[in-house]
Write a protein that holds these residues in place. Structure first.
Motif, PDB file in Angstrom:
ATOM      1  N   THR A  41      64.647  50.640  54.209  1.00 47.49           N
ATOM      2  CA  THR A  41      64.187  51.522  55.274  1.00 47.49           C
ATOM      3  C   THR A  41      63.113  52.477  54.814  1.00 47.49           C
ATOM      4  N   GLY A  42      62.621  52.334  53.587  1.00 45.10           N
ATOM      5  CA  GLY A  42      61.518  53.169  53.128  1.00 45.10           C
ATOM      6  C   GLY A  42      61.961  54.568  52.794  1.00 45.10           C
ATOM      7  N   SER A  43      63.066  54.738  52.094  1.00 47.73           N
ATOM      8  CA  SER A  43      63.551  56.060  51.750  1.00 47.73           C
ATOM      9  C   SER A  43      62.675  56.694  50.696  1.00 47.73           C
ATOM     10  N   ALA A  44      62.846  57.996  50.488  1.00 48.42           N
ATOM     11  CA  ALA A  44      62.038  58.712  49.514  1.00 48.42           C
ATOM     12  C   ALA A  44      62.279  58.214  48.109  1.00 48.42           C
ATOM     13  N   ALA A  45      63.398  57.551  47.875  1.00 47.72           N
ATOM     14  CA  ALA A  45      63.725  57.069  46.541  1.00 47.72           C
ATOM     15  C   ALA A  45      63.201  55.663  46.299  1.00 47.72           C
ATOM     16  N   ALA A  46      62.252  55.212  47.114  1.00 47.07           N
ATOM     17  CA  ALA A  46      61.742  53.854  46.997  1.00 47.07           C
ATOM     18  C   ALA A  46      61.172  53.608  45.608  1.00 47.07           C
ATOM     19  N   SER A  47      61.433  52.408  45.102  1.00 49.18           N
ATOM     20  CA  SER A  47      60.915  52.047  43.793  1.00 49.18           C
ATOM     21  C   SER A  47      59.482  51.562  43.914  1.00 49.18           C
ATOM     22  N   PRO A  48      58.675  51.646  42.843  1.00 49.25           N
ATOM     23  CA  PRO A  48      57.288  51.193  42.910  1.00 49.25           C
ATOM     24  C   PRO A  48      57.213  49.686  43.049  1.00 49.25           C
ATOM     25  N   PRO A  49      56.097  49.161  43.564  1.00 51.26           N
ATOM     26  CA  PRO A  49      55.959  47.717  43.715  1.00 51.26           C
ATOM     27  C   PRO A  49      55.895  47.042  42.360  1.00 51.26           C
ATOM     28  N   PRO A  50      56.275  45.768  42.290  1.00 53.14           N
ATOM     29  CA  PRO A  50      56.177  45.038  41.026  1.00 53.14           C
ATOM     30  C   PRO A  50      54.756  45.093  40.492  1.00 53.14           C
ATOM     31  N   PRO A  51      54.586  45.143  39.157  1.00 49.97           N
ATOM     32  CA  PRO A  51      53.246  45.275  38.571  1.00 49.97           C
ATOM     33  C   PRO A  51      52.285  44.190  39.001  1.00 49.97           C
ATOM     34  N   HIS A  52      52.768  42.913  39.148  1.00 46.83           N
ATOM     35  CA  HIS A  52      51.828  41.855  39.489  1.00 46.83           C
ATOM     36  C   HIS A  52      51.279  42.023  40.897  1.00 46.83           C
ATOM     37  N   LEU A  53      52.044  42.652  41.804  1.00 47.00           N
ATOM     38  CA  LEU A  53      51.535  42.907  43.145  1.00 47.00           C
ATOM     39  C   LEU A  53      50.516  44.034  43.125  1.00 47.00           C
ATOM     40  N   ALA A  54      50.821  45.086  42.370  1.00 43.14           N
ATOM     41  CA  ALA A  54      49.909  46.225  42.319  1.00 43.14           C
ATOM     42  C   ALA A  54      48.561  45.825  41.760  1.00 43.14           C
ATOM     43  N   SER A  55      48.558  44.974  40.734  1.00 39.78           N
ATOM     44  CA  SER A  55      47.289  44.602  40.101  1.00 39.78           C
ATOM     45  C   SER A  55      46.531  43.564  40.903  1.00 39.78           C
ATOM     46  N   ALA A  56      47.255  42.777  41.724  1.00 39.98           N
ATOM     47  CA  ALA A  56      46.600  41.684  42.430  1.00 39.98           C
ATOM     48  C   ALA A  56      46.061  42.093  43.779  1.00 39.98           C
ATOM     49  N   GLN A  57      46.520  43.200  44.342  1.00 39.13           N
ATOM     50  CA  GLN A  57      46.161  43.556  45.697  1.00 39.13           C
ATOM     51  C   GLN A  57      44.653  43.647  45.968  1.00 39.13           C
ATOM     52  N   PRO A  58      43.819  44.070  45.015  1.00 33.99           N
ATOM     53  CA  PRO A  58      42.391  44.154  45.327  1.00 33.99           C
ATOM     54  C   PRO A  58      41.763  42.842  45.799  1.00 33.99           C
ATOM     55  N   ALA A  59      42.388  41.694  45.496  1.00 31.34           N
ATOM     56  CA  ALA A  59      41.835  40.431  45.972  1.00 31.34           C
ATOM     57  C   ALA A  59      41.922  40.335  47.493  1.00 31.34           C
ATOM     58  N   LEU A  60      42.928  40.991  48.080  1.00 29.99           N
ATOM     59  CA  LEU A  60      43.037  41.045  49.529  1.00 29.99           C
ATOM     60  C   LEU A  60      42.171  42.188  50.028  1.00 29.99           C
ATOM     61  N   GLY A  61      41.352  41.943  51.025  1.00 32.72           N
ATOM     62  CA  GLY A  61      40.532  43.043  51.501  1.00 32.72           C
ATOM     63  C   GLY A  61      39.619  42.646  52.638  1.00 32.72           C
ATOM     64  N   PHE A  62      38.887  43.640  53.135  1.00 30.78           N
ATOM     65  CA  PHE A  62      38.012  43.444  54.279  1.00 30.78           C
ATOM     66  C   PHE A  62      36.770  42.666  53.893  1.00 30.78           C
ATOM     67  N   ARG A  63      36.398  41.734  54.737  1.00 29.72           N
ATOM     68  CA  ARG A  63      35.199  40.931  54.556  1.00 29.72           C
ATOM     69  C   ARG A  63      34.516  40.822  55.910  1.00 29.72           C
ATOM     70  N   GLY A  64      33.230  40.497  55.900  1.00 24.72           N
ATOM     71  CA  GLY A  64      32.485  40.377  57.135  1.00 24.72           C
ATOM     72  C   GLY A  64      32.355  38.944  57.596  1.00 24.72           C
ATOM     73  N   PRO A  65      31.610  38.719  58.669  1.00 22.61           N
ATOM     74  CA  PRO A  65      31.475  37.372  59.231  1.00 22.61           C
ATOM     75  C   PRO A  65      30.709  36.402  58.340  1.00 22.61           C
ATOM     76  N   ASP A  66      30.004  36.919  57.331  1.00 25.18           N
ATOM     77  CA  ASP A  66      29.279  36.033  56.424  1.00 25.18           C
ATOM     78  C   ASP A  66      30.177  35.462  55.328  1.00 25.18           C
ATOM     79  N   THR A  67      31.415  35.931  55.259  1.00 31.82           N
ATOM     80  CA  THR A  67      32.365  35.446  54.255  1.00 31.82           C
ATOM     81  C   THR A  67      33.452  34.635  54.941  1.00 31.82           C
ATOM     82  N   ALA A  68      33.559  33.371  54.566  1.00 30.99           N
ATOM     83  CA  ALA A  68      34.594  32.509  55.133  1.00 30.99           C
ATOM     84  C   ALA A  68      35.871  32.616  54.312  1.00 30.99           C
ATOM     85  N   ILE A  69      37.001  32.540  54.997  1.00 25.88           N
ATOM     86  CA  ILE A  69      38.296  32.412  54.340  1.00 25.88           C
ATOM     87  C   ILE A  69      38.631  30.927  54.349  1.00 25.88           C
TER      88      ILE A  69
END
Length: 207
Positions: A41-69
Motif C-alpha cells: 500500500t505504499g507505506s512510509a516504511a517502503a523498501s527501496p527498489p531492487p538495484p537492477h531496476l534503479a540502474s536500468a530505468q533510464p532506458a525507459l523514457g520519453f521519445r518523439g515521433p521520429d523514434t520508433a519503438i
C-alpha cells in the motif's frame, strides 16, 4: 516480401490526451516506492527498489515521433498462443509506449502458427490494452533477427522514423542491436523485461 508503404501515424486530440495521461501515470509508477511493486500500500516504511531496476530505468523514457519503438517477436505455441517470453517483451514494449506516446510502435515477427504470426499476436495484445491501432505497425514476415532488423528499417524509412528503441529479451539484446546497426538503424536505447518495474506490469496483464 515486404511491399507496403506505411503512412506516418496520426493521433486524434482525444487520443493524444489519453496517451499523455497514461504516460504521466506510468512515469509516476516508475518513481513510486519499491514496496508497491509487490502489491503493498505504499507505506512510509517502503523498501527501496531492487538495484537492477534503479540502474536500468533510464532506458525507459520519453521519445518523439521520429523514434520508433520496435518490439521483436518470439516463437508462438502450436495453437498460435504467445509464450511467456513474448508476453514479457510485450510488457516492456507497452511500458515504453506509455512513456513515449508520440512514437510509432513496430511489432516484427512472422513464423505463423495456427494461422497467426508473431507480429499479429503482439499487435492484438497491445491494441486490446489501449494502444491505438493506427499507432501499431505490423511487420509479419521476418523469420530471423536479421530480417526483424531489415524489415523494420524499411518500415522506418517509409514512415520517416530516424532511430529506434529496440525491445527484446536481455539475452538477445546484443545480437539484436548488432543486426539493427547492420541494417542501418540508429538504436538510441534498448528495453528488456528486466528493466520494467513491477508496478508497470498491471497496465498490461497477460491475457
Amino acid at each position: 516480401m515486404f511491399h507496403t508503404l506505411f503512412p506516418r501515424p496520426r493521433f486524434r486530440r482525444g487520443t493524444m490526451r489519453a496517451l499523455l495521461g497514461a504516460a504521466t501515470a506510468a512515469t509516476a509508477l516508475l518513481h513510486a516506492p519499491g514496496a508497491m511493486a509487490d502489491g503493498g500500500t505504499g507505506s512510509a516504511a517502503a523498501s527501496p527498489p531492487p538495484p537492477h531496476l534503479a540502474s536500468a530505468q533510464p532506458a525507459l523514457g520519453f521519445r518523439g515521433p521520429d523514434t520508433a519503438i520496435v518490439v521483436l517477436g518470439y516463437g508462438l505455441l502450436p495453437d498460435g498462443a504467445m509464450r511467456p517470453e513474448l508476453l514479457a517483451r510485450l510488457h516492456a514494449g507497452f511500458a515504453q509506449a506509455l512513456l513515449a506516446p508520440a512514437s510509432p510502435v513496430i511489432v516484427t515477427g512472422g513464423n505463423p502458427r495456427n494461422g497467426v504470426t508473431e507480429a499479429r499476436a503482439m499487435a492484438d495484445w497491445l491494441i486490446a490494452r489501449g494502444i491505438p491501432a493506427d499507432r501499431v505497425i505490423v511487420e509479419p514476415d521476418a523469420a530471423s533477427t536479421v530480417q526483424n532488423a531489415e524489415h523494420s528499417a524499411r518500415i522506418m524509412r517509409d514512415i520517416g522514423a530516424r532511430d529506434a528503441v529496440v525491445v527484446t529479451s536481455a539475452d538477445h539484446i546484443d545480437r539484436a542491436v548488432g543486426d539493427f546497426a547492420g541494417a542501418g538503424v540508429d538504436v538510441v536505447a534498448t528495453v528488456t523485461p528486466d528493466q520494467v518495474p513491477a508496478l508497470v506490469v498491471p497496465f498490461g496483464p497477460p491475457a
